[in-house]
Design a protein around this motif. Sequence first.
Motif, PDB file in Angstrom:
ATOM      1  N   LEU A   1      50.772  31.137  36.545  1.00 23.65           N
ATOM      2  CA  LEU A   1      51.687  30.616  35.524  1.00 23.65           C
ATOM      3  C   LEU A   1      52.264  29.256  35.899  1.00 23.65           C
ATOM      4  N   ASN A   2      52.412  29.015  37.183  1.00 19.91           N
ATOM      5  CA  ASN A   2      53.105  27.800  37.634  1.00 19.91           C
ATOM      6  C   ASN A   2      52.193  26.736  38.235  1.00 19.91           C
ATOM      7  N   ASP A   3      50.932  27.057  38.423  1.00 23.09           N
ATOM      8  CA  ASP A   3      49.988  26.096  39.006  1.00 23.09           C
ATOM      9  C   ASP A   3      49.027  25.636  37.913  1.00 23.09           C
ATOM     10  N   ALA A   4      49.205  24.394  37.465  1.00 20.29           N
ATOM     11  CA  ALA A   4      48.372  23.874  36.371  1.00 20.29           C
ATOM     12  C   ALA A   4      46.896  23.822  36.751  1.00 20.29           C
ATOM     13  N   GLY A   5      46.614  23.691  38.047  1.00 22.55           N
ATOM     14  CA  GLY A   5      45.228  23.598  38.486  1.00 22.55           C
ATOM     15  C   GLY A   5      44.676  24.890  39.048  1.00 22.55           C
ATOM     16  N   TYR A   6      45.306  26.020  38.722  1.00 28.80           N
ATOM     17  CA  TYR A   6      44.876  27.297  39.301  1.00 28.80           C
ATOM     18  C   TYR A   6      43.398  27.583  39.018  1.00 28.80           C
ATOM     19  N   ILE A   7      42.947  27.273  37.829  1.00 28.97           N
ATOM     20  CA  ILE A   7      41.591  27.640  37.423  1.00 28.97           C
ATOM     21  C   ILE A   7      40.520  26.926  38.241  1.00 28.97           C
ATOM     22  N   THR A   8      40.865  25.802  38.865  1.00 29.80           N
ATOM     23  CA  THR A   8      39.901  25.062  39.684  1.00 29.80           C
ATOM     24  C   THR A   8      40.252  25.116  41.171  1.00 29.80           C
ATOM     25  N   GLY A   9      41.321  25.822  41.525  1.00 27.54           N
ATOM     26  CA  GLY A   9      41.760  25.873  42.913  1.00 27.54           C
ATOM     27  C   GLY A   9      41.266  27.103  43.648  1.00 27.54           C
ATOM     28  N   ALA A  10      41.868  27.333  44.826  1.00 29.01           N
ATOM     29  CA  ALA A  10      41.476  28.478  45.648  1.00 29.01           C
ATOM     30  C   ALA A  10      41.850  29.795  44.985  1.00 29.01           C
ATOM     31  N   GLY A  11      43.024  29.812  44.328  1.00 25.23           N
ATOM     32  CA  GLY A  11      43.432  30.993  43.569  1.00 25.23           C
ATOM     33  C   GLY A  11      43.944  32.130  44.429  1.00 25.23           C
ATOM     34  N   GLN A  12      44.734  32.991  43.817  1.00 23.30           N
ATOM     35  CA  GLN A  12      45.204  34.240  44.434  1.00 23.30           C
ATOM     36  C   GLN A  12      44.885  35.360  43.451  1.00 23.30           C
ATOM     37  N   ASP A  13      43.588  35.581  43.244  1.00 23.63           N
ATOM     38  CA  ASP A  13      43.139  36.448  42.156  1.00 23.63           C
ATOM     39  C   ASP A  13      43.618  37.887  42.271  1.00 23.63           C
ATOM     40  N   THR A  14      43.598  38.426  43.495  1.00 20.98           N
ATOM     41  CA  THR A  14      44.026  39.817  43.650  1.00 20.98           C
ATOM     42  C   THR A  14      45.474  39.993  43.202  1.00 20.98           C
ATOM     43  N   ARG A  15      46.308  39.074  43.608  1.00 17.19           N
ATOM     44  CA  ARG A  15      47.719  39.113  43.215  1.00 17.19           C
ATOM     45  C   ARG A  15      47.858  39.018  41.695  1.00 17.19           C
ATOM     46  N   VAL A  16      47.122  38.116  41.086  1.00 16.68           N
ATOM     47  CA  VAL A  16      47.195  37.939  39.630  1.00 16.68           C
ATOM     48  C   VAL A  16      46.668  39.184  38.905  1.00 16.68           C
ATOM     49  N   LEU A  17      45.605  39.766  39.418  1.00  9.16           N
ATOM     50  CA  LEU A  17      45.046  40.969  38.798  1.00  9.16           C
ATOM     51  C   LEU A  17      46.050  42.126  38.826  1.00  9.16           C
ATOM     52  N   TRP A  18      46.775  42.260  39.928  1.00  8.88           N
ATOM     53  CA  TRP A  18      47.812  43.296  39.988  1.00  8.88           C
ATOM     54  C   TRP A  18      48.920  43.010  38.981  1.00  8.88           C
TER      55      TRP A  18
END
Length: 232
Positions: A47-64
Amino acid sequence: MTITASTASADRRTADPTRNNARAGGIFYLITFAASIPALVLLSPVLNDAGYITGAGQDTRVLWGCFLDFVNAVTCVGSAVAVYPVVKRHNESLALGFVSSRLIEAAIIMVGVVSLLAVVTLRQDQAGDVATGQALVAVRDWTFLFGPGFMATINAVLFGTLLYRSRLVPRIIPTLGLIGAPLLFTANMLTVFGHNTQTSTWSLLATLPVAAWELSVGVYLTTKGFRRVQAG
Protein backbone atom coordinates in the motif's frame (compact mmCIF):
# COMPACT_ATOMS: atom_id res chain seq x y z
CA MET A 1 -32.93 -21.46 47.46
CA THR A 2 -29.74 -20.05 45.96
CA ILE A 3 -29.01 -23.35 44.25
CA THR A 4 -32.56 -23.57 42.94
CA ALA A 5 -32.47 -20.00 41.61
CA SER A 6 -29.11 -20.61 39.95
CA THR A 7 -30.40 -23.80 38.37
CA ALA A 8 -33.50 -22.04 37.09
CA SER A 9 -31.39 -19.22 35.66
CA ALA A 10 -29.13 -21.72 33.93
CA ASP A 11 -32.14 -23.53 32.53
CA ARG A 12 -33.52 -20.29 31.12
CA ARG A 13 -30.20 -19.53 29.43
CA THR A 14 -30.09 -23.04 28.01
CA ALA A 15 -33.64 -22.75 26.73
CA ASP A 16 -33.08 -19.34 25.15
CA PRO A 17 -33.64 -19.98 21.42
CA THR A 18 -31.73 -16.82 20.45
CA ARG A 19 -28.58 -17.58 22.41
CA ASN A 20 -26.71 -19.42 19.67
CA ASN A 21 -27.60 -16.77 17.10
CA ALA A 22 -26.41 -14.00 19.39
CA ARG A 23 -23.19 -15.80 20.27
CA ALA A 24 -22.41 -16.54 16.62
CA GLY A 25 -23.14 -12.95 15.61
CA GLY A 26 -20.97 -11.62 18.42
CA ILE A 27 -18.07 -13.92 17.58
CA PHE A 28 -18.24 -12.94 13.92
CA TYR A 29 -18.20 -9.27 14.93
CA LEU A 30 -15.13 -9.83 17.10
CA ILE A 31 -13.32 -11.78 14.37
CA THR A 32 -14.07 -9.00 11.88
CA PHE A 33 -12.70 -6.44 14.30
CA ALA A 34 -9.63 -8.56 15.11
CA ALA A 35 -8.80 -9.40 11.48
CA SER A 36 -9.06 -5.89 10.07
CA ILE A 37 -6.34 -4.30 12.21
CA PRO A 38 -3.46 -6.73 11.54
CA ALA A 39 -4.51 -6.83 7.87
CA LEU A 40 -3.68 -3.13 7.55
CA VAL A 41 -0.26 -3.70 9.10
CA LEU A 42 0.52 -6.69 6.90
CA LEU A 43 -0.56 -4.89 3.73
CA SER A 44 1.48 -1.76 4.40
CA PRO A 45 4.39 -2.73 2.05
CA VAL A 46 2.17 -2.93 -1.04
CA LEU A 47 0.00 0.00 0.00
CA ASN A 48 2.84 2.40 0.78
CA ASP A 49 5.51 1.42 -1.75
CA ALA A 50 4.70 2.83 -5.20
CA GLY A 51 7.32 0.57 -6.77
CA TYR A 52 6.30 -2.64 -5.00
CA ILE A 53 5.27 -4.37 -8.22
CA THR A 54 8.80 -4.07 -9.64
CA GLY A 55 10.74 -4.43 -6.38
CA ALA A 56 11.86 -7.29 -4.17
CA GLY A 57 8.46 -7.44 -2.49
CA GLN A 58 7.23 -9.04 0.73
CA ASP A 59 4.69 -11.33 -0.89
CA THR A 60 4.13 -13.72 1.99
CA ARG A 61 3.29 -10.85 4.31
CA VAL A 62 0.93 -9.32 1.74
CA LEU A 63 -0.76 -12.66 1.08
CA TRP A 64 -1.48 -13.06 4.79
CA GLY A 65 -2.92 -9.56 4.83
CA CYS A 66 -5.16 -10.42 1.88
CA PHE A 67 -6.26 -13.59 3.64
CA LEU A 68 -7.23 -11.63 6.74
CA ASP A 69 -9.23 -9.23 4.59
CA PHE A 70 -10.95 -12.26 3.06
CA VAL A 71 -11.77 -13.47 6.58
CA ASN A 72 -13.04 -9.98 7.32
CA ALA A 73 -15.42 -10.16 4.34
CA VAL A 74 -16.73 -13.61 5.29
CA THR A 75 -17.34 -12.77 8.94
CA CYS A 76 -18.90 -9.48 7.90
CA VAL A 77 -21.66 -11.45 6.16
CA GLY A 78 -21.75 -14.07 8.91
CA SER A 79 -22.48 -11.50 11.61
CA ALA A 80 -25.59 -10.29 9.80
CA VAL A 81 -26.85 -13.72 8.77
CA ALA A 82 -26.46 -15.04 12.33
CA VAL A 83 -28.61 -12.37 13.96
CA TYR A 84 -31.17 -12.05 11.15
CA PRO A 85 -33.59 -14.76 12.43
CA VAL A 86 -33.86 -12.87 15.74
CA VAL A 87 -33.91 -9.23 14.70
CA LYS A 88 -36.33 -9.71 11.81
CA ARG A 89 -39.09 -10.30 14.38
CA HIS A 90 -38.73 -6.69 15.46
CA ASN A 91 -38.38 -5.01 12.05
CA GLU A 92 -37.98 -7.21 9.00
CA SER A 93 -37.21 -4.33 6.64
CA LEU A 94 -34.33 -3.03 8.77
CA ALA A 95 -33.07 -6.58 9.33
CA LEU A 96 -33.09 -7.36 5.60
CA GLY A 97 -31.43 -4.02 4.88
CA PHE A 98 -28.70 -4.84 7.39
CA VAL A 99 -27.97 -8.21 5.77
CA SER A 100 -27.91 -6.59 2.33
CA SER A 101 -25.54 -3.84 3.45
CA ARG A 102 -23.15 -6.37 4.95
CA LEU A 103 -23.22 -8.37 1.72
CA ILE A 104 -22.37 -5.24 -0.26
CA GLU A 105 -19.57 -4.38 2.16
CA ALA A 106 -18.10 -7.87 1.84
CA ALA A 107 -18.26 -7.72 -1.95
CA ILE A 108 -16.46 -4.37 -2.02
CA ILE A 109 -13.77 -5.70 0.34
CA MET A 110 -13.21 -8.70 -1.95
CA VAL A 111 -12.64 -6.42 -4.93
CA GLY A 112 -9.83 -4.81 -2.94
CA VAL A 113 -8.39 -8.21 -2.01
CA VAL A 114 -8.34 -9.35 -5.63
CA SER A 115 -6.67 -6.11 -6.78
CA LEU A 116 -3.79 -6.61 -4.32
CA LEU A 117 -3.46 -10.29 -5.23
CA ALA A 118 -3.11 -9.14 -8.83
CA VAL A 119 -0.19 -6.90 -7.79
CA VAL A 120 1.53 -9.90 -6.20
CA THR A 121 0.95 -12.10 -9.24
CA LEU A 122 2.24 -9.48 -11.68
CA ARG A 123 5.31 -8.85 -9.51
CA GLN A 124 6.13 -12.57 -9.36
CA ASP A 125 5.66 -12.95 -13.12
CA GLN A 126 7.62 -9.74 -13.76
CA ALA A 127 4.74 -8.70 -15.97
CA GLY A 128 3.75 -5.43 -14.33
CA ASP A 129 4.99 -1.86 -14.28
CA VAL A 130 4.78 0.88 -11.67
CA ALA A 131 1.72 2.49 -13.26
CA THR A 132 -0.19 -0.79 -13.22
CA GLY A 133 0.76 -1.44 -9.60
CA GLN A 134 -0.33 2.03 -8.54
CA ALA A 135 -3.63 1.63 -10.38
CA LEU A 136 -4.41 -1.65 -8.62
CA VAL A 137 -3.50 -0.17 -5.24
CA ALA A 138 -5.71 2.83 -6.01
CA VAL A 139 -8.59 0.40 -6.59
CA ARG A 140 -7.96 -1.12 -3.20
CA ASP A 141 -7.84 2.32 -1.56
CA TRP A 142 -11.24 3.21 -2.98
CA THR A 143 -12.71 -0.14 -1.91
CA PHE A 144 -11.43 0.53 1.60
CA LEU A 145 -13.24 3.86 1.60
CA PHE A 146 -16.53 2.55 0.26
CA GLY A 147 -16.46 -0.86 2.00
CA PRO A 148 -15.34 -0.53 5.63
CA GLY A 149 -15.87 3.22 5.29
CA PHE A 150 -19.25 4.15 3.83
CA MET A 151 -20.92 0.77 4.27
CA ALA A 152 -19.95 0.72 7.95
CA THR A 153 -22.00 3.88 8.45
CA ILE A 154 -25.02 2.31 6.74
CA ASN A 155 -24.63 -0.84 8.83
CA ALA A 156 -24.50 1.24 12.00
CA VAL A 157 -27.65 3.15 11.11
CA LEU A 158 -29.66 0.05 10.16
CA PHE A 159 -28.55 -2.32 12.91
CA GLY A 160 -28.18 0.45 15.48
CA THR A 161 -31.72 1.68 14.87
CA LEU A 162 -33.06 -1.85 15.08
CA LEU A 163 -31.30 -2.59 18.37
CA TYR A 164 -32.17 0.79 19.84
CA ARG A 165 -35.89 0.39 19.13
CA SER A 166 -36.11 -3.27 20.16
CA ARG A 167 -34.03 -2.86 23.36
CA LEU A 168 -32.35 -6.18 22.65
CA VAL A 169 -29.16 -4.66 24.06
CA PRO A 170 -28.57 -1.67 26.38
CA ARG A 171 -29.31 1.49 24.41
CA ILE A 172 -25.87 2.96 25.04
CA ILE A 173 -24.41 0.41 22.61
CA PRO A 174 -26.46 1.32 19.50
CA THR A 175 -26.20 4.99 20.49
CA LEU A 176 -22.45 4.77 19.83
CA GLY A 177 -23.15 3.60 16.31
CA LEU A 178 -25.88 6.15 15.65
CA ILE A 179 -23.61 8.98 16.79
CA GLY A 180 -20.56 7.68 14.98
CA ALA A 181 -22.26 6.99 11.64
CA PRO A 182 -22.79 10.63 10.55
CA LEU A 183 -19.29 11.56 11.77
CA LEU A 184 -17.65 8.84 9.71
CA PHE A 185 -19.92 9.52 6.74
CA THR A 186 -18.87 13.18 6.78
CA ALA A 187 -15.18 12.28 6.96
CA ASN A 188 -15.61 9.87 4.04
CA MET A 189 -17.41 12.47 1.93
CA LEU A 190 -14.60 14.93 2.58
CA THR A 191 -12.16 12.26 1.41
CA VAL A 192 -14.12 11.64 -1.79
CA PHE A 193 -13.93 15.33 -2.71
CA GLY A 194 -10.27 15.70 -1.78
CA HIS A 195 -10.61 17.67 1.44
CA ASN A 196 -9.47 14.82 3.69
CA THR A 197 -7.44 11.61 3.55
CA GLN A 198 -8.23 8.16 4.88
CA THR A 199 -5.18 8.29 7.15
CA SER A 200 -5.76 11.77 8.59
CA THR A 201 -6.35 12.47 12.27
CA TRP A 202 -9.90 13.58 11.48
CA SER A 203 -10.64 10.23 9.80
CA LEU A 204 -9.19 8.36 12.77
CA LEU A 205 -11.29 10.31 15.27
CA ALA A 206 -14.41 9.89 13.14
CA THR A 207 -13.83 6.13 13.00
CA LEU A 208 -13.50 5.61 16.76
CA PRO A 209 -17.24 5.75 17.72
CA VAL A 210 -18.18 3.24 15.00
CA ALA A 211 -15.28 1.00 15.99
CA ALA A 212 -16.39 1.20 19.64
CA TRP A 213 -19.95 0.35 18.58
CA GLU A 214 -18.89 -2.75 16.63
CA LEU A 215 -16.59 -3.95 19.42
CA SER A 216 -19.32 -3.39 22.02
CA VAL A 217 -21.87 -5.32 19.97
CA GLY A 218 -19.45 -8.19 19.55
CA VAL A 219 -18.58 -8.41 23.24
CA TYR A 220 -22.17 -8.02 24.45
CA LEU A 221 -23.71 -10.56 22.09
CA THR A 222 -20.94 -13.07 22.75
CA THR A 223 -21.16 -12.84 26.53
CA LYS A 224 -24.82 -12.01 27.21
CA GLY A 225 -26.83 -12.47 24.05
CA PHE A 226 -30.01 -10.63 23.21
CA ARG A 227 -31.93 -9.36 26.21
CA ARG A 228 -35.05 -7.30 26.47
CA VAL A 229 -33.72 -4.30 28.40
CA GLN A 230 -36.41 -2.66 30.48
CA ALA A 231 -36.91 1.10 30.27
CA GLY A 232 -35.81 3.21 33.22
